[in-house]
Design a protein around this motif. Structure first.
Motif, PDB file in Angstrom:
ATOM      1  N   PHE A  72       0.925  -1.308   0.114  1.00 55.42           N
ATOM      2  CA  PHE A  72      -0.172  -0.082   0.054  1.00 55.42           C
ATOM      3  C   PHE A  72       0.711   1.330   0.022  1.00 55.42           C
ATOM      4  O   PHE A  72       2.056   1.128   0.598  1.00 55.42           O
ATOM      5  N   THR A  73       0.332   2.307  -0.661  1.00 60.81           N
ATOM      6  CA  THR A  73       1.238   3.800  -0.614  1.00 60.81           C
ATOM      7  C   THR A  73       0.967   3.975   0.654  1.00 60.81           C
ATOM      8  O   THR A  73      -0.005   3.755   1.449  1.00 60.81           O
ATOM      9  N   THR A  74       1.781   5.202   1.238  1.00 62.36           N
ATOM     10  CA  THR A  74       1.572   5.591   2.381  1.00 62.36           C
ATOM     11  C   THR A  74       0.789   6.982   2.783  1.00 62.36           C
ATOM     12  O   THR A  74       0.748   7.550   3.456  1.00 62.36           O
ATOM     13  N   ASP A  75       0.291   7.394   1.516  1.00 60.82           N
ATOM     14  CA  ASP A  75      -0.487   8.691   1.310  1.00 60.82           C
ATOM     15  C   ASP A  75      -1.628   8.266   2.119  1.00 60.82           C
ATOM     16  O   ASP A  75      -2.072   7.092   2.261  1.00 60.82           O
ATOM     17  N   ARG A  76      -2.660   9.297   2.097  1.00 67.81           N
ATOM     18  CA  ARG A  76      -4.087   9.051   2.759  1.00 67.81           C
ATOM     19  C   ARG A  76      -4.789   8.018   2.326  1.00 67.81           C
ATOM     20  O   ARG A  76      -5.230   6.921   2.957  1.00 67.81           O
ATOM     21  N   ALA A  77      -4.740   7.823   0.941  1.00 70.36           N
ATOM     22  CA  ALA A  77      -5.759   7.077   0.173  1.00 70.36           C
ATOM     23  C   ALA A  77      -5.135   5.356   0.420  1.00 70.36           C
ATOM     24  O   ALA A  77      -5.699   4.494   0.794  1.00 70.36           O
ATOM     25  N   GLY A  78      -3.827   5.541   0.584  1.00 69.55           N
ATOM     26  CA  GLY A  78      -3.216   3.985   0.432  1.00 69.55           C
ATOM     27  C   GLY A  78      -3.464   3.508   2.064  1.00 69.55           C
ATOM     28  O   GLY A  78      -3.643   2.200   2.265  1.00 69.55           O
ATOM     29  N   TYR A  79      -3.050   4.586   2.818  1.00 69.14           N
ATOM     30  CA  TYR A  79      -3.453   4.171   4.261  1.00 69.14           C
ATOM     31  C   TYR A  79      -4.625   3.654   4.319  1.00 69.14           C
ATOM     32  O   TYR A  79      -4.917   2.674   5.330  1.00 69.14           O
ATOM     33  N   ALA A  80      -5.689   4.328   4.058  1.00 65.77           N
ATOM     34  CA  ALA A  80      -6.933   4.047   4.265  1.00 65.77           C
ATOM     35  C   ALA A  80      -7.462   2.668   3.670  1.00 65.77           C
ATOM     36  O   ALA A  80      -8.139   2.093   4.298  1.00 65.77           O
ATOM     37  N   ALA A  81      -6.773   2.528   2.455  1.00 61.77           N
ATOM     38  CA  ALA A  81      -7.026   0.963   2.060  1.00 61.77           C
ATOM     39  C   ALA A  81      -6.342   0.087   2.849  1.00 61.77           C
ATOM     40  O   ALA A  81      -7.250  -1.092   2.801  1.00 61.77           O
ATOM     41  N   MET A  82      -5.251   0.292   3.300  1.00 65.66           N
ATOM     42  CA  MET A  82      -4.574  -0.781   3.991  1.00 65.66           C
ATOM     43  C   MET A  82      -5.449  -0.921   5.381  1.00 65.66           C
ATOM     44  O   MET A  82      -5.485  -2.192   5.770  1.00 65.66           O
ATOM     45  N   ARG A  83      -5.972   0.112   6.070  1.00 61.97           N
ATOM     46  CA  ARG A  83      -6.599  -0.224   7.270  1.00 61.97           C
ATOM     47  C   ARG A  83      -7.968  -1.010   6.950  1.00 61.97           C
ATOM     48  O   ARG A  83      -8.612  -1.817   7.619  1.00 61.97           O
ATOM     49  N   THR A  84      -8.564  -0.801   5.662  1.00 58.03           N
ATOM     50  CA  THR A  84      -9.929  -1.200   5.224  1.00 58.03           C
ATOM     51  C   THR A  84      -9.419  -2.748   5.198  1.00 58.03           C
ATOM     52  O   THR A  84     -10.334  -3.792   5.552  1.00 58.03           O
ATOM     53  N   TYR A  85      -8.414  -3.264   4.446  1.00 56.57           N
ATOM     54  CA  TYR A  85      -7.950  -4.684   4.250  1.00 56.57           C
ATOM     55  C   TYR A  85      -8.008  -5.418   5.453  1.00 56.57           C
ATOM     56  O   TYR A  85      -8.267  -6.424   5.585  1.00 56.57           O
ATOM     57  N   ALA A  86      -7.291  -4.598   6.456  1.00 61.40           N
ATOM     58  CA  ALA A  86      -7.037  -5.321   7.809  1.00 61.40           C
ATOM     59  C   ALA A  86      -8.339  -5.399   8.583  1.00 61.40           C
ATOM     60  O   ALA A  86      -8.275  -6.222   9.491  1.00 61.40           O
ATOM     61  N   LYS A  87      -9.376  -4.798   8.273  1.00 57.94           N
ATOM     62  CA  LYS A  87     -10.794  -4.943   9.003  1.00 57.94           C
ATOM     63  C   LYS A  87     -11.255  -6.451   8.983  1.00 57.94           C
ATOM     64  O   LYS A  87     -12.078  -6.761   9.922  1.00 57.94           O
ATOM     65  N   ALA A  88     -10.806  -6.913   7.987  1.00 60.54           N
ATOM     66  CA  ALA A  88     -11.314  -8.348   7.784  1.00 60.54           C
ATOM     67  C   ALA A  88     -10.884  -9.273   8.889  1.00 60.54           C
ATOM     68  O   ALA A  88     -11.514 -10.371   9.044  1.00 60.54           O
ATOM     69  N   TRP A  89      -9.911  -8.926   9.719  1.00 55.96           N
ATOM     70  CA  TRP A  89      -9.456  -9.579  10.846  1.00 55.96           C
ATOM     71  C   TRP A  89      -9.586  -8.765  12.030  1.00 55.96           C
ATOM     72  O   TRP A  89      -8.613  -7.888  12.535  1.00 55.96           O
ATOM     73  N   PRO A  90     -10.615  -8.743  12.997  1.00 57.75           N
ATOM     74  CA  PRO A  90     -10.975  -7.741  14.048  1.00 57.75           C
ATOM     75  C   PRO A  90      -9.946  -8.095  15.196  1.00 57.75           C
ATOM     76  O   PRO A  90      -9.643  -7.256  15.782  1.00 57.75           O
TER      77      PRO A  90
END
Length: 333
Positions: A36-54
């Motif tokens: 993931f990129t570390t800009d806002r969009a990339g960071y948000a995408a990374m966190r969304t991806y991780a939400k699959a594992w509470p």
């Protein structure tokens, strides 16, 4: 599809512009991965991806160094984060792959593996005050560098305006007096004098800022209830830098671990009949430098540090070795 409720570790290999992650379970089986990129969009995408594992814990490599911005963002967003020292990750990479070649994917996996296998990793906490302290110490260091450069330029100009009167470590007052005493007629001289006056104004401004930032640091160090300034030779600046870099001293198991981090633990360099210890080049050079400043001030002033230093000299230790012993005792304190 209930496997997502299990406890997972997300290994992160952080870079300035991107982060590579790997999600593993308690058996180091890969459950997911991504870059993931570390800009806002990339960071948000990374966190969304991780939400699959509470039930997730992020393991960030070098969260005091390169991984610091990312680790701080995760903490601010309420995520659980542990710090994986780069040395541990490198060791695992070597054992697991048989070579130490760095690729981001290998790295993210190694970081996750360390987190699965190590129960003693430091759990990071968001500490806004410490973050502020770090920013302010960096800022003050930058101001000090600027002050040195300005003084150098001013000295050079004054040496040209008033040959033979140049002084080292000039004060702003002296510079003002010197400038007032010259009245050049030619264009070069006038320009030189004008530029010198500008440099002087800049120096006055920078000194005022340094003074203000020192006071600010002192206030925060005292507000944190730190005892560091009780040590001779430790002023607000040294104390702030040590606090900012050390963070939570609890992350060091004991004084020896701390000493090897600051590089004040002497290394055995004995060979044959000679018993010697050499200076450790390892560890955090900046923290070491702060402890060095404190040790040197103790020797200059009338302190128990000086008594200790003289005792070591009397035991036949060379000056540098004695300083090293003193640094270690400052370090322990």
């Amino acid at each position: 599809m209930n496997h997502h409720l299990e406890h997972v570790i997300i290994g992160v290999d952080p870079h300035k512009l991107s982060a590579t992650i790997e999600v593993v379970d308690q058996h180091e089986q890969m459950l997911g991965a991504g870059r993931f990129t570390t800009d806002r969009a990339g960071y948000a995408a990374m966190r969304t991806y991780a939400k699959a594992w509470p039930e997730r814990v992020w393991a960030v490599e070098g969260s005091n160094g390169a991984g610091r911005p990312l680790a701080q963002r995760l903490l601010e967003d309420g995520e659980r984060v542990v710090d994986v020292p780069a040395k541990l990750a490198a060791r695992v990479r070597l054992f697991d792959t048989g070579h130490n070649r760095k690729t981001d994917a290998h790295d993210a996996h190694a970081v996750a593996a360390v987190a699965v296998r190590t129960s003693t990793l430091r759990v990071l906490q968001f500490d806004g005050e410490l973050e502020a302290l770090r920013m302010l110490t960096d800022r003050r260091e930058a101001l000090t560098r600027r002050r040195v450069q300005t003084v150098d330029r001013l000295q050079a100009l004054l040496a040209e305006l008033l040959p033979g009167q140049a002084k080292r470590d000039i004060t702003t007052g002296q510079a003002k007096t010197m400038l007032a005493s010259v009245r050049p007629r030619d264009i070069a001289g006038k320009t030189r004098r004008r530029i010198a006056a500008e440099e002087l104004a800049e120096l006055v401004a920078v000194e005022a800022k340094i003074k203000k930032s020192t006071a600010e640091l002192k206030a925060i160090v005292l507000a944190r209830g730190s005892r560091l300034m009780d040590l001779h030779g430790v002023g607000p600046v040294v104390a702030a830098r040590i606090l900012a870099d050390v963070g939570d001293v609890a992350r060091f198991a004991d004084r020896n671990k701390f000493a090897s981090w600051t590089g004040t633990a002497p290394l055995d360099a004995s060979s044959g009949e000679q018993n010697r210890h050499r200076l450790s080049r390892a560890g955090n050079r900046r923290a070491n430098h702060m402890i060095h400043i404190a040790a040197i001030s103790q020797i200059r002033l009338d302190t128990e540090g000086r008594v200790y230093y003289r005792r070591k000299r009397a035991e036949g230790k060379k000056s540098l070795e004695a300083i090293r012993c003193l640094k270690r005792s400052v370090d322990d304190a």
